[in-house]
Design an enzyme around this catalytic site. Structure first.
Site, short mmCIF file in Angstrom:
data_model
loop_
_atom_site.label_atom_id
_atom_site.label_comp_id
_atom_site.label_asym_id
_atom_site.label_seq_id
_atom_site.Cartn_x
_atom_site.Cartn_y
_atom_site.Cartn_z
N HIS A 164 0.83 -1.22 0.00
CA HIS A 164 0.00 0.00 0.00
C HIS A 164 0.86 1.26 0.00
O HIS A 164 0.44 2.30 0.49
CB HIS A 164 -0.93 0.02 1.22
N SER A 285 13.43 22.24 -15.73
CA SER A 285 12.18 22.99 -15.90
C SER A 285 12.51 24.33 -16.53
O SER A 285 13.55 24.93 -16.25
CB SER A 285 11.52 23.20 -14.55
N LYS A 291 14.74 22.48 -10.59
CA LYS A 291 14.14 21.19 -10.91
C LYS A 291 15.06 20.23 -11.66
O LYS A 291 15.80 20.62 -12.55
CB LYS A 291 12.89 21.40 -11.77
N GLU A 298 8.87 8.99 -16.60
CA GLU A 298 7.46 9.34 -16.81
C GLU A 298 7.01 8.98 -18.22
O GLU A 298 5.88 8.53 -18.43
CB GLU A 298 7.26 10.83 -16.56
#
Ligand code: ARG
Length: 487
Positions: A164, A285, A291, A298
């Site tokens: 979980h 970024s 960043k 992704e």
């Protein structure tokens, strides 16, 4: 890329028609824009077919020689980029045959004896697919190797295992990597199984019913490296199970890689801090200078959606088709091409990305000791002291509840505090480190270091079999003559 000159190339099937097809129909009907990828397979298939026709005395040896010479020339032209792919030629089969006719003249007209584009396209596609399966398998092996390398490099590293996404029990990072190894091993098995079902020859099934000539289907099958022939002519021209098997295998590989990618995304957050991606495999970024984004992971996760989409599309295309060939089946190619390209790309970028990732064993081990991840081990200790497991679970649950309210963790508790929950815990407690928890699990399939060590070497054996299959098969991929291996 495509030229469109219908005048120049009347349809090879145009006999019964009195008017040319509408230009829009040509555009809709043509698959030449994408089935060019079959050029090498189509030409090899035609060479094999012509050799069989001559051997069976269906065409003369002289014609066969001319046909093969001409086909080889067409292949040279395609490789040199001088072959003109015309929209009006419709597909790769007619494009090659049309050019052959320009090159050798009359004997070209004998090539399509005892053959249809229906068995031809199925043959081409199976040859193309079996190569794709091997290339994908090679990429899956590279990815597996990268995972094994991480496990070996950080042999002693301990991380929290999760359920979980809550800290559950400590595990070895190596054990975690080997879990992905098992998934990829099953994927390799699926690719090999798909290869086995793909590698049968439809050639000689004709349009659908078989042909009226004394063809030798086993001869062409063997020449083209197939393991056998499709046993039923109707099935031979209409079966695209091999495409669906391929897309299903690719979907499952993508799903596994997507799960791994998701973990990389999570682990690279400052909140976890388990890994640092190499600069070469991260992006920045445009507005936030601080960043460092895990875009590659992704995209691996994101592209999985499109692979699944192709599987569903193909299942849907097939579901309403009466036997045998229907033009719907021309829709069978682009989704597979895109899937193989997409997954092929992922399998190229993931291994170097994994290998260049830095893991942070201290941070991982600290996390593995926190969040009460050792609660089960304390309960197990109480069991060794004679307490039934259910009671032990209750006792340790109460300790966790107490710690939670007091803002403490197990190591902060005094013997008096332990005493409140059980006299047994006042007298002695299990060693409370993640390493002890790991070592306590030297049971088959568990995370203890001795069993993980032997799992690691057994894994080499299992992967070795796949390596053998892939290297045996990659040897036969590349040139036109590789496809005519048996000849
Ligand atoms: N381009 C076609 C395809 O991809 C080849 C087979 C055409 N056969 C036919 N009967 N029209 O499926």
């Amino acid at each position: 890329m495509l030229s469109d000159n219908a005048e120049q190339s009347p349809k090879l099937w145009g006999g019964r028609f009195s008017r040319p097809t509408d230009a829009l129909v040509d555009e809709l009907n043509a698959s030449i824009g994408f089935d060019q990828r079959f050029a090498r397979h189509d030409i090899a298939g035609s060479i094999a077919h012509s050799r069989m026709l001559a051997r069976q005395q269906i065409i003369s040896d002289a014609d066969q020689t001319e046909i093969e010479r001409g086909l080889r020339q067409v292949w040279d032209e395609i490789q040199a980029g001088t072959h003109e792919f015309r929209l009006s030629d419709e597909d790769i089969h007619l494009s090659v045959e049309g050019r052959l006719r320009e090159v050798i003249g009359e004997p070209a007209g004998r090539l399509h004896t005892a053959r249809s584009r229906n068995d031809q396209v199925a043959t081409d596609f199976r040859m193309w697919t079996r190569e794709a399966l091997v290339m994908l398998a090679a990429g899956v092996i590279d990815t597996t190797d990268a995972l094994l390398e991480i496990g070996d490099r950080y042999q002693d590293a301990i991380m929290p295992g999760y359920t979980h996404l809550q800290r559950a029990q400590p595990v070895l990072l190596r054990h975690h990597m080997l879990a992905y190894g098992e998934m990829l091993l099953r994927d390799l098995d699926r690719l090999r199984e798909t290869f086995r079902r793909t590698n049968v020859s439809p050639l000689g099934a004709g349009a659908l019913a078989g042909v009226t000539y004394p063809v030798d289907r086993n001869f062409t099958a063997e020449l083209l490296g197939f393991d056998g022939i499709c046993d039923n002519s109707l099935d031979a021209v209409s079966d695209r199970d091999f495409v669906i098997d391929t897309l299903a295998a690719c979907s499952q590989i993508s799903m596994h890689l997507s799960r791994l990618a998701e973990e990389l995304v999570i682990w690279s957050t400052p909140e976890f801090g388990f890994i640092e991606l190499d600069d070469a495999f991260a992006t920045g970024s445009s507005i936030m200078p601080q960043k460092k984004n895990p875009d590659v992971a992704e995209l691996i996760r994101g592209k999985t959606g499109r692979v699944y989409g192709h599987l569903i599309a193909m299942l849907t295309v097939n579901k309403g088709l009466p036997l045998t060939y229907n033009k719907d089946l021309q829709e069978d190619k682009e989704g597979v091409f895109d899937t193989v390209d997409t997954l092929g790309m992922i399998l190229r970028v993931l291994p170097p990305m994994l290998k260049s990732t830095t893991f942070k064993p201290e941070i991982m081990e600290r996390a593995a000791g926190g969040g009460f991840a050792l609660a089960t081990d304390i309960a197990d200790y109480l069991v060794t002291q004679g307490m039934p497991f259910r009671d032990a679970h209750e006792v340790v649950g109460a300790v966790v509840g107490y710690c939670d309210r007091e803002g403490k963790d197990f190591p902060d508790l005094t013997p008096e505090e332990w005493q409140q929950f059980s006299p047994v815990l006042a007298e002695g407690r299990p060693p409370l480190t993640p390493r002890d928890a790991v070592q306590a699990r030297n049971v088959a399939g568990g995370t203890g270091d001795t069993v993980v060590e032997s799992a690691r070497s057994e894994f080499d054996g299992k992967l070795g079999k796949m390596r053998e299959w892939v290297s045996r098969s990659t040897d036969k991929i590349g040139t036109l003559d590789d496809l005519l291996g048996a000849g």
